[in-house]
Design a protein around this motif. Structure first.
Motif, PDB file in Angstrom:
ATOM      1  N   ASP A   1       0.831  -1.196   0.000  1.00 37.49           N
ATOM      2  CA  ASP A   1       0.000   0.000   0.000  1.00 37.49           C
ATOM      3  C   ASP A   1       0.868   1.250   0.000  1.00 37.49           C
ATOM      4  O   ASP A   1       2.027   1.228   0.429  1.00 37.49           O
ATOM      5  CB  ASP A   1      -0.993   0.025   1.160  1.00 37.49           C
ATOM      6  CG  ASP A   1      -0.377  -0.259   2.513  1.00 37.49           C
ATOM      7  OD1 ASP A   1       0.850  -0.420   2.585  1.00 37.49           O
ATOM      8  OD2 ASP A   1      -1.114  -0.308   3.502  1.00 37.49           O
ATOM      9  N   LEU A   2       0.293   2.326  -0.513  1.00 38.32           N
ATOM     10  CA  LEU A   2       0.984   3.613  -0.596  1.00 38.32           C
ATOM     11  C   LEU A   2      -0.060   4.710  -0.493  1.00 38.32           C
ATOM     12  O   LEU A   2      -1.058   4.695  -1.223  1.00 38.32           O
ATOM     13  CB  LEU A   2       1.756   3.710  -1.914  1.00 38.32           C
ATOM     14  CG  LEU A   2       2.626   4.955  -2.159  1.00 38.32           C
ATOM     15  CD1 LEU A   2       3.762   4.621  -3.130  1.00 38.32           C
ATOM     16  CD2 LEU A   2       1.820   6.142  -2.707  1.00 38.32           C
ATOM     17  N   GLU A   3       0.169   5.631   0.430  1.00 36.49           N
ATOM     18  CA  GLU A   3      -0.696   6.794   0.586  1.00 36.49           C
ATOM     19  C   GLU A   3       0.181   8.016   0.798  1.00 36.49           C
ATOM     20  O   GLU A   3       1.276   7.928   1.368  1.00 36.49           O
ATOM     21  CB  GLU A   3      -1.652   6.637   1.775  1.00 36.49           C
ATOM     22  CG  GLU A   3      -2.655   5.504   1.655  1.00 36.49           C
ATOM     23  CD  GLU A   3      -3.733   5.749   0.622  1.00 36.49           C
ATOM     24  OE1 GLU A   3      -3.856   6.895   0.138  1.00 36.49           O
ATOM     25  OE2 GLU A   3      -4.449   4.790   0.287  1.00 36.49           O
ATOM     26  N   ALA A   4      -0.310   9.165   0.349  1.00 33.02           N
ATOM     27  CA  ALA A   4       0.440  10.412   0.519  1.00 33.02           C
ATOM     28  C   ALA A   4      -0.527  11.578   0.645  1.00 33.02           C
ATOM     29  O   ALA A   4      -1.610  11.562   0.053  1.00 33.02           O
ATOM     30  CB  ALA A   4       1.397  10.631  -0.642  1.00 33.02           C
ATOM     31  N   ARG A   5      -0.093  12.591   1.398  1.00 32.83           N
ATOM     32  CA  ARG A   5      -0.947  13.753   1.621  1.00 32.83           C
ATOM     33  C   ARG A   5      -0.871  14.764   0.486  1.00 32.83           C
ATOM     34  O   ARG A   5      -1.737  15.632   0.394  1.00 32.83           O
ATOM     35  CB  ARG A   5      -0.558  14.438   2.935  1.00 32.83           C
ATOM     36  CG  ARG A   5      -0.996  13.692   4.185  1.00 32.83           C
ATOM     37  CD  ARG A   5      -0.804  14.552   5.426  1.00 32.83           C
ATOM     38  NE  ARG A   5      -1.509  13.998   6.580  1.00 32.83           N
ATOM     39  CZ  ARG A   5      -0.910  13.522   7.661  1.00 32.83           C
ATOM     40  NH1 ARG A   5       0.417  13.513   7.732  1.00 32.83           N
ATOM     41  NH2 ARG A   5      -1.618  13.050   8.660  1.00 32.83           N
ATOM     42  N   ASP A   6       0.180  14.695  -0.358  1.00 33.21           N
ATOM     43  CA  ASP A   6       0.319  15.684  -1.417  1.00 33.21           C
ATOM     44  C   ASP A   6       1.064  15.074  -2.596  1.00 33.21           C
ATOM     45  O   ASP A   6       1.709  14.023  -2.470  1.00 33.21           O
ATOM     46  CB  ASP A   6       1.031  16.937  -0.896  1.00 33.21           C
ATOM     47  CG  ASP A   6       2.411  16.642  -0.340  1.00 33.21           C
ATOM     48  OD1 ASP A   6       3.284  16.205  -1.108  1.00 33.21           O
ATOM     49  OD2 ASP A   6       2.625  16.837   0.885  1.00 33.21           O
ATOM     50  N   PRO A   7       0.994  15.712  -3.770  1.00 33.60           N
ATOM     51  CA  PRO A   7       1.631  15.149  -4.964  1.00 33.60           C
ATOM     52  C   PRO A   7       3.137  14.977  -4.840  1.00 33.60           C
ATOM     53  O   PRO A   7       3.701  14.027  -5.409  1.00 33.60           O
ATOM     54  CB  PRO A   7       1.273  16.158  -6.062  1.00 33.60           C
ATOM     55  CG  PRO A   7       0.015  16.811  -5.588  1.00 33.60           C
ATOM     56  CD  PRO A   7       0.159  16.887  -4.092  1.00 33.60           C
ATOM     57  N   GLY A   8       3.807  15.870  -4.114  1.00 29.07           N
ATOM     58  CA  GLY A   8       5.247  15.744  -3.979  1.00 29.07           C
ATOM     59  C   GLY A   8       5.651  14.484  -3.238  1.00 29.07           C
ATOM     60  O   GLY A   8       6.564  13.759  -3.664  1.00 29.07           O
ATOM     61  N   ALA A   9       5.000  14.201  -2.138  1.00 30.43           N
ATOM     62  CA  ALA A   9       5.294  12.985  -1.384  1.00 30.43           C
ATOM     63  C   ALA A   9       4.914  11.747  -2.178  1.00 30.43           C
ATOM     64  O   ALA A   9       5.629  10.735  -2.178  1.00 30.43           O
ATOM     65  CB  ALA A   9       4.549  13.017  -0.050  1.00 30.43           C
TER      66      ALA A   9
END
Length: 420
Positions: free
Chosen positions: A249-257
């Protein structure tokens, strides 16, 4: 005598769960996973079918809250652990358990039921419609590059710092990132306490030849802004190393991360293949790769949804464009939903009430369920015709179906990140 249905008692759980394991086949559930499922089981929502002292059927439900278009979290019965012993097939046990379960869900006031189908053909007759899909990919990272936009920091990815972290120690910070994403994408469940542990357990059947679960977190200014969990399976031949990364799984708060984590996965030493088995159909990595054609992509069904209370369910979500029309719903398995419903809504909210007005659209509850999260087009369901497996959707007033289909749509695409 016909098998008897009764609510599961705590002391019966081991027998009940063994019945489930036998029905699905394969290796036994790893002890840690079994222990967690036992702790999460809601006994008062679990049904056993008993032939004398033998358990021959199982069904359960979790009390979940599911994200819907507009960001609301709607009370949902997460249907799970459904099985019938091979010795007792074709005796009506499945229908009896589904009947009892949906009656209970209605009594509890939950507008929705949802499940992941082992065999999709089974659940359509009970009003469940495919509402999400999942994207899988196998990428040759020796031939496909991750092209991250440059210019937002020394590393080209908005000043993000990546570091390895123990998956269990980082669980609280990672779970906070996950929770931030739920209201923004329909189909994601808000995980109750204890559920976060499922994401760090050994997969069914063990880890095989791969590494133990690895975790990399993305940080900016000391705060966790994303994470990726994965296994690394090494492989060597005479030409050198060509290991495989399997993304959990992969989650991020913003496009850069997000971009930083994907680029990291592409560039891990001694590997040449990246496998991701459950991603949203609109996942942005598809627009960051150098050659999307070389990313072997496949779609399969994800979450199946059932509208238990049509009025409450349709009123709980918002609509991408203003909509006002009358649906005539057919629902033979839950006849309390049948009849005409006036839906009026927009991006700010909606109402859905009984009416005697003439219908603009007639449709089966299964078609309405498929369209509910915004990932399946009502017009596509109508083109499938009356014989369509998703159930019919017919226009009675010219142009109303196209307007409804536009209103029901949603971005981003709905997605279920994990089974339950």
């Amino acid at each position: 005598m016909a098998p008897q249905l009764r609510t599961l008692e705590a002391r019966e759980w081991d027998t009940w769960y063994r019945t489930l394991e036998r029905a699905f086949g394969g290796p036994p559930t790893p002890p840690e996973t079994r222990e967690l499922w036992q702790s999460l089981t809601e006994h008062d929502r679990s049904i056993g079918a008993w032939d004398g002292d033998e358990c021959v059927g199982t069904a359960g439900a979790f009390s979940l809250r599911l994200s819907v278009p507009g960001g609301a979290l709607v009370d949902t019965a997460g249907v799970t652990m459904v099985s019938v012993s091979a010795t007792h097939r074709r005796r009506g046990l499945m229908t009896a358990m589904m009947r009892r379960q949906l009656d209970d869900i209605r009594e509890r006031g939950e507008p929705l039921a949802a499940l992941v189908a082992s065999e999709p053909d089974i659940y359509g007759r009970f009003g469940y419609g495919m509402a999400t899909q999942q994207l899988s990919t196998t990428i040759d990272t020796t031939r496909v590059r991750m092209e991250v936009p440059a210019g937002e920091g020394a590393d080209g990815v908005s000043g993000v710092r990546l570091r390895y972290a123990d998956p269990v120690s980082a669980l609280t910070a990672c779970e906070a990132v996950y929770a931030d994403q739920v209201s923004g994408r329909p189909g994601m469940p808000a995980r109750p306490p204890g559920w976060e542990r499922l994401s760090v357990l050994t997969p069914q059947g063990g880890g095989g030849d791969g590494s133990p679960l690895q975790c990399v977190v993305a940080e900016r200014d000391g705060a966790t802004v994303g994470y990726a969990r994965f296994h690394n399976t090494p492989q060597w031949n005479l030409s050198g190393a060509h290991g495989t990364i399997v993304l959990r799984d992969l989650e991020a708060r913003d496009p850069g991360a997000y971009a930083a984590l994907w680029r990291f996965l592409f560039e891990i030493d001694l590997t040449s293949t990246l496998v991701a088995q459950n991603r949203p159909v609109d996942d942005a990595w598809q627009h960051l790769v150098s050659d999307v054609r070389r990313c072997e992509r496949q779609l399969r069904d994800g979450l199946f949804v059932r509208l238990v209370d049509v009025g409450a369910a349709l009123a709980a979500r918002t609509y991408r464009a203003p909509v006002e029309l009358v649906f005539e719903v057919t629902d033979p398995f839950c006849p309390w939903n049948e009849g005409r419903w006036r839906l009026a809504g927009d991006t700010g909210g909606a109402s859905c009430t009984r009416t005697r007005a003439a219908a603009d659209v007639t449709l089966h509850v299964r078609a309405l369920a498929s369209a509910y999260l915004g990932g399946v087009s009502l017009t596509a369901l109508a083109r499938a015709g009356r014989a369509g497996r998703a159930g019919r959707a017919d226009e009675l007033s010219r142009g109303t179906l196209a307007r409804a289909s536009l209103a029901f749509g949603n971005e981003p695409a709905p997605w279920l990140p994990h089974s339950f």
